[in-house]
Write a protein that holds these residues in place. Structure first.
Motif, PDB file in Angstrom:
ATOM      1  N   ASP A   1      10.455-127.890  33.229  1.00 57.32           N
ATOM      2  CA  ASP A   1      10.735-129.294  33.538  1.00 57.32           C
ATOM      3  C   ASP A   1      12.189-129.411  33.989  1.00 57.32           C
ATOM      4  O   ASP A   1      12.917-130.284  33.549  1.00 57.32           O
TER       5      ASP A   1
ATOM      6  N   GLU B   1       6.020-128.841  35.573  1.00 62.64           N
ATOM      7  CA  GLU B   1       5.871-130.296  35.622  1.00 62.64           C
ATOM      8  C   GLU B   1       6.493-130.869  36.893  1.00 62.64           C
ATOM      9  O   GLU B   1       7.346-130.258  37.518  1.00 62.64           O
TER      10      GLU B   1
ATOM     11  N   LEU C   1       1.070-131.160  38.410  1.00 59.68           N
ATOM     12  CA  LEU C   1       1.340-130.031  37.522  1.00 59.68           C
ATOM     13  C   LEU C   1       0.742-128.751  38.090  1.00 59.68           C
ATOM     14  O   LEU C   1      -0.313-128.789  38.726  1.00 59.68           O
TER      15      LEU C   1
END
Length: 179
Positions: free
Chosen positions: A101, A129, A172
């Motif tokens: 992330d 992500e 994703l």
């Protein structure tokens, strides 16, 4: 995430997240001044009461350590920094879950994936992500031409998640290492 991670909820396991949420405007990928660095790591700690939770970020000023949580420095565009991250004694055992992330760029995600996928245990899950809509074609190309031959023991799923407020990068890449 409860579908993917539900089996881990009450078990001892190891989870790692790159990107702790810097609010330093000097870093391109930041949450803004009202962001709360480390919030997601603490959320994983609460959600998984028996897990060891690890994280890393390029912003050294937000790194911290507390019960069952350790964080480290990493620049996801620097292959040497990624190697040094995984050489840390606490990180030498593989991870059950890795979540990227960080920068939310194709280059950053590919760089960290290439340097980190081998740290995933058999049966483990790796997630990238916030994949931007405009990079989905590049990801599909990699998934069709490159990654299946490079990582034959892994399953890849690119998931588009429609969201009325977050239309730009709500996608994703989910990777599972086969047992």
């Amino acid at each position: 995430y409860s579908v993917l991670f539900g089996k881990f909820r009450g078990q001892p396991f190891r989870i790692f997240e790159l990107g702790l949420g810097s609010n330093n405007a000097g870093f391109a990928a930041n949450m803004g001044r009202d962001g709360m660095p480390g919030a997601s790591i603490r959320g994983w700690k609460e959600f998984f009461p028996k897990a060891l939770v690890y994280g890393a970020d390029i912003d050294r000023s937000i790194l911290f350590e507390e019960d069952r949580v350790m964080t480290f420095y990493c620049d996801q565009l620097d292959s040497e920094a990624i190697k040094q991250l995984w050489a840390q004694p606490a990180l030498r055992d593989d991870m059950d879950v890795i979540i990227e992330d960080g920068m939310h760029t194709f280059e950053g995600s590919v760089s960290f994936l290439d340097g980190s996928i081998d740290q995933l245990r058999p049966g483990g899950i790796y997630i990238i992500e916030d994949i931007a809509k405009e990079t989905l074609g590049r990801w599909l190309d990699e998934l069709e031409t490159t990654y299946p031959s490079r990582f034959p023991n892994h399953d890849f799923a690119l998931v588009e998640l429609p969201h009325s407020f977050k239309r730009h990068n709500n996608n994703l890449l989910i990777i599972r290492r086969r047992r």
